[in-house]
Design an enzyme around this catalytic site. Structure first.
Site, PDB file in Angstrom:
ATOM      1  N   ASP A  44     -34.221  58.549 -89.495  1.00 28.75           N
ATOM      2  CA  ASP A  44     -33.630  57.486 -88.677  1.00 28.75           C
ATOM      3  C   ASP A  44     -33.474  56.262 -89.572  1.00 28.75           C
ATOM      4  OD1 ASP A  44     -32.794  55.967 -86.425  1.00 28.75           O
ATOM      5  OD2 ASP A  44     -34.812  55.155 -86.223  1.00 28.75           O
ATOM      6  N   SER A  45     -32.721  55.296 -89.096  1.00 29.32           N
ATOM      7  CA  SER A  45     -32.573  54.050 -89.837  1.00 29.32           C
ATOM      8  C   SER A  45     -33.895  53.277 -89.891  1.00 29.32           C
ATOM      9  CB  SER A  45     -31.519  53.184 -89.157  1.00 29.32           C
ATOM     10  OG  SER A  45     -31.868  52.986 -87.797  1.00 29.32           O
ATOM     11  N   TYR A  74     -28.649  50.271 -89.176  1.00 24.46           N
ATOM     12  CA  TYR A  74     -27.441  51.002 -89.537  1.00 24.46           C
ATOM     13  C   TYR A  74     -26.311  50.650 -88.548  1.00 24.46           C
ATOM     14  CZ  TYR A  74     -29.821  54.454 -92.641  1.00 24.46           C
ATOM     15  OH  TYR A  74     -30.508  55.088 -93.657  1.00 24.46           O
ATOM     16  N   GLY A  75     -26.720  50.342 -87.319  1.00 23.45           N
ATOM     17  CA  GLY A  75     -25.765  50.251 -86.213  1.00 23.45           C
ATOM     18  C   GLY A  75     -24.721  49.157 -86.317  1.00 23.45           C
ATOM     19  N   CYS A 119     -31.031  59.245 -85.576  1.00 21.32           N
ATOM     20  CA  CYS A 119     -30.323  57.977 -85.405  1.00 21.32           C
ATOM     21  C   CYS A 119     -28.924  58.236 -84.839  1.00 21.32           C
ATOM     22  CB  CYS A 119     -30.220  57.324 -86.785  1.00 21.32           C
ATOM     23  SG  CYS A 119     -29.291  55.792 -86.788  1.00 21.32           S
ATOM     24  N   GLU A 147     -37.460  45.848 -80.492  1.00 27.47           N
ATOM     25  CA  GLU A 147     -38.291  45.635 -81.698  1.00 27.47           C
ATOM     26  C   GLU A 147     -39.294  44.510 -81.450  1.00 27.47           C
ATOM     27  OE1 GLU A 147     -37.521  46.497 -85.404  1.00 27.47           O
ATOM     28  OE2 GLU A 147     -36.471  48.291 -84.736  1.00 27.47           O
ATOM     29  N   CYS A 178     -28.991  55.343 -78.214  1.00 26.60           N
ATOM     30  CA  CYS A 178     -29.640  54.639 -79.322  1.00 26.60           C
ATOM     31  C   CYS A 178     -31.133  54.936 -79.267  1.00 26.60           C
ATOM     32  CB  CYS A 178     -29.391  53.133 -79.186  1.00 26.60           C
ATOM     33  SG  CYS A 178     -30.283  52.130 -80.383  1.00 26.60           S
ATOM     34  N   THR A 179     -31.722  55.087 -80.454  1.00 28.87           N
ATOM     35  CA  THR A 179     -33.153  55.412 -80.530  1.00 28.87           C
ATOM     36  C   THR A 179     -34.038  54.451 -79.730  1.00 28.87           C
ATOM     37  OG1 THR A 179     -33.079  54.114 -82.568  1.00 28.87           O
ATOM     38  CG2 THR A 179     -33.146  56.517 -82.778  1.00 28.87           C
ATOM     39  N   HIS A 180     -33.615  53.192 -79.661  1.00 31.79           N
ATOM     40  CA  HIS A 180     -34.483  52.166 -79.075  1.00 31.79           C
ATOM     41  C   HIS A 180     -34.437  52.117 -77.548  1.00 31.79           C
ATOM     42  CE1 HIS A 180     -34.543  50.955 -83.193  1.00 31.79           C
ATOM     43  NE2 HIS A 180     -35.219  49.846 -82.965  1.00 31.79           N
TER      44      HIS A 180
HETATM   45  N1  DGL Z   1     -31.418  53.971 -84.992  1.00 33.43           N
HETATM   46  C1  DGL Z   1     -30.242  53.236 -84.580  1.00 33.43           C
HETATM   47  C2  DGL Z   1     -29.451  54.079 -83.591  1.00 33.43           C
HETATM   48  O1  DGL Z   1     -29.972  54.952 -82.938  1.00 33.43           O
HETATM   49  C3  DGL Z   1     -30.623  51.904 -83.954  1.00 33.43           C
HETATM   50  C4  DGL Z   1     -31.113  50.871 -84.946  1.00 33.43           C
HETATM   51  C5  DGL Z   1     -30.082  50.566 -86.027  1.00 33.43           C
HETATM   52  O2  DGL Z   1     -29.042  49.958 -85.723  1.00 33.43           O
HETATM   53  O3  DGL Z   1     -30.284  51.001 -87.156  1.00 33.43           O
HETATM   54  O4  DGL Z   1     -28.261  53.893 -83.474  1.00 33.43           O
END
Ligand code: DGL
Length: 277
Positions: A18-19, A50-51, A81, A160, A192-194
């Site tokens: 993941d990022s 990354y997003g 991710c 976060e 999204c992971t979050h």
């Molecule tokens: N892991 C990214 C996603 O699932 C979220 C955080 C990022 O933007 O890197 O898109």
């Protein structure tokens, strides 16, 4: 680096990248469903997020992340991710021989199964939403679904920061998602992971009337199916675990990581995966 497919065996670990540490929500789902598996987790915290980056840059990072995991002899790579899945999955699948799965198709399939009125909302980072992969994946399963996609970038820093139930959180949710109520979506894909950490607040906003799809659970299910089919599932007598590698150890990585993982993280190693730092 390439993998010799004939040499893959069940005792090798599953690689997840993941990022950052949001992908630990996928590790959590994997550990629940496949407790015998060893997992190698790479979080590219030095280059997070990354997003908000271009597809080209995300693809380069995703290749480096995959190489790192292959060097650790994994039998499968899971791109946890959503932004990296959107930008890079077809490229990774073309460039590497071992099984590689992303988070988009499993989530899309689950959402189509759940919707009753065929109106599905998708939320994600700008990279994920602009790539349109969720929309494509949903329409490939059912072309009669109406997909309404929206990028909700402020959700990542809120999570976060641990602000999942603050007045400002509810205000931002309302700002982003009121149109979904008007569009009468009955299913919302958390792209999204979050976002799974915001599920209680989202559920409250939609008064429990909208089904929330967490791709982590669906992805773990897909990993199970693929490994079973390839006869690569680890024996159930083994007690699995997870090794964590991060490209930066920020002061609060453990607090945030454990929030995603739902348990203590154990040892975490800092690694360099790019020539740039
Ligand atoms: N892991 C990214 C996603 O699932 C979220 C955080 C990022 O933007 O890197 O898109």
């Amino acid at each position: 680096m390439q993998t010799d497919m004939s040499k893959l065996n069940a005792d090798q670990p599953i690689g997840v990248f993941d990022s950052g540490i949001g992908g630990l929500t996928v590790v959590r789902s994997l550990a629940e469903l496949l407790p015998s598996e060893e997992i190698v987790y790479l979080g590219d915290t030095a280059r997070l997020p990354y997003g908000t980056k271009s597809a080209e840059t995300i693809r380069r990072f995703a290749h480096e992340d995959t190489e790192f995991l292959i060097e650790r002899q994994v039998k499968m790579v899971i791109v946890a991710c959503h932004s990296a899945t959107s930008a890079a999955l077809p490229f990774l699948k073309k460039d590497y021989k071992l099984p590689i799965i992303g988070v988009i198709e499993p989530g899309a399939r689950a959402a189509v199964k759940l919707t009753a009125n065929r109106r599905i909302g998708v939320i994600g980072t700008p990279a994920t939403i602009s790539a349109g992969e969720y929309e494509r994946a949903i329409l490939a399963v059912d072309p009669n679904v109406r997909v309404i996609a929206k990028s909700t970038p402020l959700f990542v820093p809120l999570v976060e920061e641990g602000w999942v139930d603050r007045p400002v959180t509810h205000q931002i949710i309302a700002e982003y998602l009121t149109s979904f109520k008007q569009d009468k979506v009955d299913t919302l894909l958390l792209g999204c992971t979050h976002y799974p950490l915001l599920a209680p607040a989202l559920d409250r906003f939609f008064e429990h009337k909208v089904k929330l799809v967490d791709s982590g659970d669906e992805t773990a299910q897909t990993a199970h199916e693929v490994l079973e089919k390839m006869k690569l599932l680890r024996s159930s007598s083994h007690k699995g675990g997870c090794r964590f590698y991060l490209t930066d150890l920020s002061p609060n990585f453990r607090t945030i990581g454990e929030r995603f993982l739902g348990e203590p993280m154990g040892d975490v190693a800092r690694v360099s995966i790019s020539h740039e730092f």
